[in-house]
Design a protein around this motif. Sequence first.
Motif, PDB file in Angstrom:
ATOM      1  N   GLY A  13     -35.238  22.407 -28.047  1.00 43.16           N
ATOM      2  CA  GLY A  13     -34.259  23.373 -27.544  1.00 43.16           C
ATOM      3  C   GLY A  13     -32.801  23.037 -27.790  1.00 43.16           C
ATOM      4  N   THR A  18     -31.777  27.612 -34.686  1.00 44.52           N
ATOM      5  CA  THR A  18     -30.481  28.285 -34.813  1.00 44.52           C
ATOM      6  C   THR A  18     -29.718  27.717 -36.008  1.00 44.52           C
ATOM      7  OG1 THR A  18     -30.434  28.561 -32.413  1.00 44.52           O
ATOM      8  CG2 THR A  18     -28.328  28.785 -33.563  1.00 44.52           C
ATOM      9  N   ASP A  40     -42.577  24.762 -37.574  1.00 40.75           N
ATOM     10  CA  ASP A  40     -43.038  24.706 -36.183  1.00 40.75           C
ATOM     11  C   ASP A  40     -44.320  25.517 -36.025  1.00 40.75           C
ATOM     12  OD1 ASP A  40     -43.100  24.089 -33.526  1.00 40.75           O
ATOM     13  OD2 ASP A  40     -41.076  24.794 -33.071  1.00 40.75           O
ATOM     14  N   ALA A 122     -39.858  20.153 -32.379  1.00 42.43           N
ATOM     15  CA  ALA A 122     -39.400  19.061 -31.515  1.00 42.43           C
ATOM     16  C   ALA A 122     -40.451  17.954 -31.540  1.00 42.43           C
ATOM     17  CB  ALA A 122     -39.198  19.586 -30.100  1.00 42.43           C
ATOM     18  N   ASN A 172     -24.249  20.264 -31.321  1.00 41.97           N
ATOM     19  CA  ASN A 172     -24.303  21.692 -30.997  1.00 41.97           C
ATOM     20  C   ASN A 172     -24.076  21.911 -29.505  1.00 41.97           C
ATOM     21  OD1 ASN A 172     -24.793  24.475 -31.359  1.00 41.97           O
ATOM     22  ND2 ASN A 172     -26.978  24.236 -30.937  1.00 41.97           N
ATOM     23  N   VAL A 208     -24.129  33.340 -30.062  1.00 41.57           N
ATOM     24  CA  VAL A 208     -25.379  32.826 -30.628  1.00 41.57           C
ATOM     25  C   VAL A 208     -26.565  33.577 -30.026  1.00 41.57           C
ATOM     26  CG1 VAL A 208     -26.879  30.792 -30.804  1.00 41.57           C
ATOM     27  CG2 VAL A 208     -24.409  30.545 -31.113  1.00 41.57           C
TER      28      VAL A 208
HETATM   29  N1  LIG Z   1     -24.054  26.967 -30.004  1.00 41.01           N
HETATM   30  C1  LIG Z   1     -24.819  27.622 -29.110  1.00 41.01           C
HETATM   31  N2  LIG Z   1     -24.269  28.351 -28.112  1.00 41.01           N
HETATM   32  C2  LIG Z   1     -25.047  29.001 -27.235  1.00 41.01           C
HETATM   33  N3  LIG Z   1     -26.391  28.996 -27.242  1.00 41.01           N
HETATM   34  C3  LIG Z   1     -27.008  28.289 -28.203  1.00 41.01           C
HETATM   35  C4  LIG Z   1     -26.272  27.564 -29.200  1.00 41.01           C
HETATM   36  N4  LIG Z   1     -27.163  26.970 -30.034  1.00 41.01           N
HETATM   37  C5  LIG Z   1     -28.387  27.294 -29.576  1.00 41.01           C
HETATM   38  N5  LIG Z   1     -28.333  28.083 -28.499  1.00 41.01           N
HETATM   39  C6  LIG Z   1     -29.461  28.644 -27.736  1.00 41.01           C
HETATM   40  O1  LIG Z   1     -30.277  27.563 -27.332  1.00 41.01           O
HETATM   41  C7  LIG Z   1     -31.634  27.932 -27.341  1.00 41.01           C
HETATM   42  C8  LIG Z   1     -32.457  26.962 -28.173  1.00 41.01           C
HETATM   43  O2  LIG Z   1     -32.083  27.066 -29.522  1.00 41.01           O
HETATM   44  P1  LIG Z   1     -33.125  26.872 -30.701  1.00 41.01           P
HETATM   45  O3  LIG Z   1     -34.331  27.695 -30.509  1.00 41.01           O
HETATM   46  O4  LIG Z   1     -32.377  27.002 -31.979  1.00 41.01           O
HETATM   47  O5  LIG Z   1     -33.501  25.340 -30.456  1.00 41.01           O
HETATM   48  P2  LIG Z   1     -34.641  24.488 -31.168  1.00 41.01           P
HETATM   49  O6  LIG Z   1     -34.098  23.110 -31.270  1.00 41.01           O
HETATM   50  O7  LIG Z   1     -35.091  25.135 -32.415  1.00 41.01           O
HETATM   51  O8  LIG Z   1     -35.816  24.564 -30.097  1.00 41.01           O
HETATM   52  P3  LIG Z   1     -37.344  24.061 -30.276  1.00 41.01           P
HETATM   53  O9  LIG Z   1     -37.287  22.572 -30.119  1.00 41.01           O
HETATM   54  O10 LIG Z   1     -38.060  24.729 -29.172  1.00 41.01           O
HETATM   55  O11 LIG Z   1     -37.788  24.488 -31.644  1.00 41.01           O
HETATM   56  C9  LIG Z   1     -31.687  29.361 -27.870  1.00 41.01           C
HETATM   57  O12 LIG Z   1     -31.794  30.216 -26.779  1.00 41.01           O
HETATM   58  C10 LIG Z   1     -30.358  29.524 -28.571  1.00 41.01           C
HETATM   59  O13 LIG Z   1     -29.916  30.854 -28.560  1.00 41.01           O
END
Ligand SMILES: Nc1ncnc2c1ncn2[C@@H]1O[C@H](COP(=O)(O)OP(=O)(O)OP(=O)(O)O)[C@@H](O)[C@H]1O
Lengths: 262, 87
Positions: A13, A18, A40, A122, A172, A208
């Motif tokens: 997460g 993103t 994933d 993850a 991030n 985002v």
């Molecule tokens: N810079 C940001 N500002 C606000 N919200 C963000 C930002 N970056 C990511 N998010 C939010 O955080 C959440 C998790 O992002 P994301 O799904 O890209 O993470 P991930 O690392 O791919 O998660 P996972 O480990 O489950 O695959 C999403 O709801 C996304 O919209």
Amino acid sequence: MSTVLTIGSGKGGVGKTTAVANLAVALAAAGEKVVCIDGDIGLRNLDVIMGLENRIVYDLVDVVEGRCRLRQAMIRDKHLPELYLIPAAQTRDKSAVSPSDMVRLCDELRGEYDWILIDSPAGIERGFKNAIAPADRVVVVTNPEVSAVRDADRVIGILEAEEKDTPSLVINRLNPAMVKRHDMLSADDVVDLLAVKVIGIVPEDDDVIVAANRGTPVALDPKSRAGQAFRNIAQRLKGVDVPFMALDDQGNLWQRLFAGRK
Amino acid sequence: MSFFERLRGRKRSADSAKERLQLVLVHDRTDITPAVLEALKDDLLTTISRHVEIDPAAVHIALERDGRAQRLIADIPLRSVSRRRSG
Ligand SMILES: Nc1ncnc2c1ncn2[C@@H]1O[C@H](COP(=O)(O)OP(=O)(O)OP(=O)(O)O)[C@@H](O)[C@H]1O
Ligand SMILES: [Mg+2]
């Protein structure tokens, strides 16, 4: 020359998916040929973030198990003609693919595309091992929080042990107001702790989430701060020396006032 | 942080985060827990004491970070000969 770039993090997460979606559109918009692979398996997400969920016919596991040719599983982006997605399978698990499958698949794409971006799941188990096996470069995404930084360090340690090149770091969801009142680790703190090169700092930005709702990555929005940060990272990946943007509140406020939004 | 907390000298949370992470990361990277480090320190003191006179309380042994590498730093003050004679 193609570069296979894997985005990992350890902790879930933090923004891997993103980052992949945004770097992919930013690179493609800058004229690069890009394929992204959703690594994933079982928790497919890159398709919805890119707005391509309705176009999926075949997936990564179909390719690996020979049910379709690689081209048939590549979904072309709606806006950018040189951007493709290979989606993850949703009804299988990580063991359906092996590290050598990933190496073979990427070798088939090398030469024809400039960038092959892999969205790692993850954790540090099979799915992560699959994602890093073909990688020429790895970007580790973290947040300025204790658990995310600790897990990023583990991932960097594993990459060192696997004798991959030292990864670069994306910080991030940095909240400049919290950093200012010393209630959030600063980017300098995180870089000092992890001792790897930082390639991008992305602010916390509501855009985002709005972009995710729409399925149009924020890097396509010229006014978004996070979008600008991702476009800068894409330039740095290409070897262009882009200065880091000032992330103080005031800049943000001024920009928002003059842009006449929110 | 409120004025009251500041008066009592409470640390900003980012500083706590950094300090705690510094320790956690060194231990994660080396797989040396604080307990292992304590045992190592005891063994080291016993061995050194067999050869030279030291003040166990003044000995400082710690893991330190140097970029992505870790070092075991031991600071062992030696008692001077003159003091030993007079004492
Ligand atoms: N810079 C940001 N500002 C606000 N919200 C963000 C930002 N970056 C990511 N998010 C939010 O955080 C959440 C998790 O992002 P994301 O799904 O890209 O993470 P991930 O690392 O791919 O998660 P996972 O480990 O489950 O695959 C999403 O709801 C996304 O919209
Ligand atoms: Mg993800």
